[in-house]
Enzyme design. Structure first.
Site: not given
Length: 301
Positions: A61, A63, A65, A137, A205, A264
């Protein structure tokens, strides 16, 4: 054999001993990178892995990080002599996002190709079969299953019954098919059927949903996020679309996987091992992932 290496196991922000999320799968001289958090090229340099063989990069995805390390990583690949095209796959919008953040990495010596994925989208990367699946998410997020299939045993009796000369058996086994005496013969005609291969499923996530259980089913290795281990963090996990250790372990149990690696971690989880007993009480074959953790998965039977 499929070699799996956790490059980074951190979520949100890197720590001095924990890089951001990324994972490498290598098989027969080719590799797939899953996610590319900030500093991934440095994390890879701390292992015995190489970036030049990476043909496919799968992004879960958008994001930071999980994707902000791409410009530096791609530049490093170019500096190591990569010239063959690299495919970057991910959710809808992957091409626009990557091109936007990679304006600081112009003139790469290799072509970037893009493939948008959605739930149950399948693609093939050399010997590995990849299936994307939808998580839950705060933004669209994908998990991935990686299957390394295994041919059935060669059956000499079947080959002889087809009047195939011994001189072409090795070619048929190696190439999967051969034309002989004006007829096409395929390997399935002379084998005992497929044997169990190797399967790895990767999911970060997401809240724990049935779709993850479905796609992780019978995995040899299930890599799943465990942002927190304390039960009092459940409200935070639900609000942000993440999982607790115990929830990841419950998926592993329902999916009948052979082992679970947690990854994570929240920056607040300074020692992931402190909460390991929480996960193991649900699924005994749970291990804490750490940067550089590696496993060779081989065919059995």
């Amino acid at each position: 054999m499929l070699e799996v290496t956790l490059l980074g196991t951190g979520g949100m922000l890197p720590l001095k001993n924990r890089w951001l999320t990324s994972c490498l799968l290598s098989c027969e001289g080719h590799s797939i990178l899953v996610d590319c958090g900030e500093g991934t090229q440095i994390a890879l340099k701390n292992t015995n892995c190489k970036m030049k063989p990476i043909d496919l990069i799968c992004i879960t995805h958008f994001h930071a990080d999980h994707i902000s390390g791409l410009p530096g990583f791609l530049l490093s690949m170019g500096n190591e002599g990569r010239e063959a095209p690299v495919t970057i796959a991910g959710p809808k919008g992957i091409e626009m996002i990557v091109k936007s953040i990679c304006v600081i990495a112009p003139n790469l010596p290799f072509e970037l190709k893009f493939q948008e994925l959605s739930d149950n989208t399948k693609l093939k990367s050399n010997d590995l079969e990849v299936t994307a699946f939808k998580g839950e998410h705060s933004v669209e997020c994908l998990g991935y299953s990686f299957d390394l299939p295994r041919k059935g045993r060669f059956n000499a009796v079947k080959a002889k019954a087809l009047n195939l000369p011994v001189s072409i058996w090795s070619v048929l086994q190696r190439e999967g098919q051969i034309r002989y005496d004006n007829k096409l013969y395929t390997y399935d005609m002379v084998s005992d059927g497929e044997r169990n291969g190797v399967k790895v499923t990767y999911c970060t996530d997401s809240r724990p949903i049935k779709n993850i259980v479905k796609h992780a089913k019978n995995s040899d290795l299930f890599i799943c996020e465990g942002l927190y281990y304390s039960a009092d963090k459940i409200g935070r996990a639900i609000k942000t679309g993440h999982m607790l250790y115990s929830e990841a372990a419950e998926i592993a149990k329902k999916s009948d996987v052979k082992r679970l690696w947690l990854t994570h971690y929240s920056p607040a989880v300074t020692d992931p091992e402190e909460g390991l007993s929480v996960a193991k009480s649900v699924f005994e074959q749970t291990e804490c992932g750490y940067d550089g953790k590696q496993l060779d998965l081989i065919f059995v039977n």
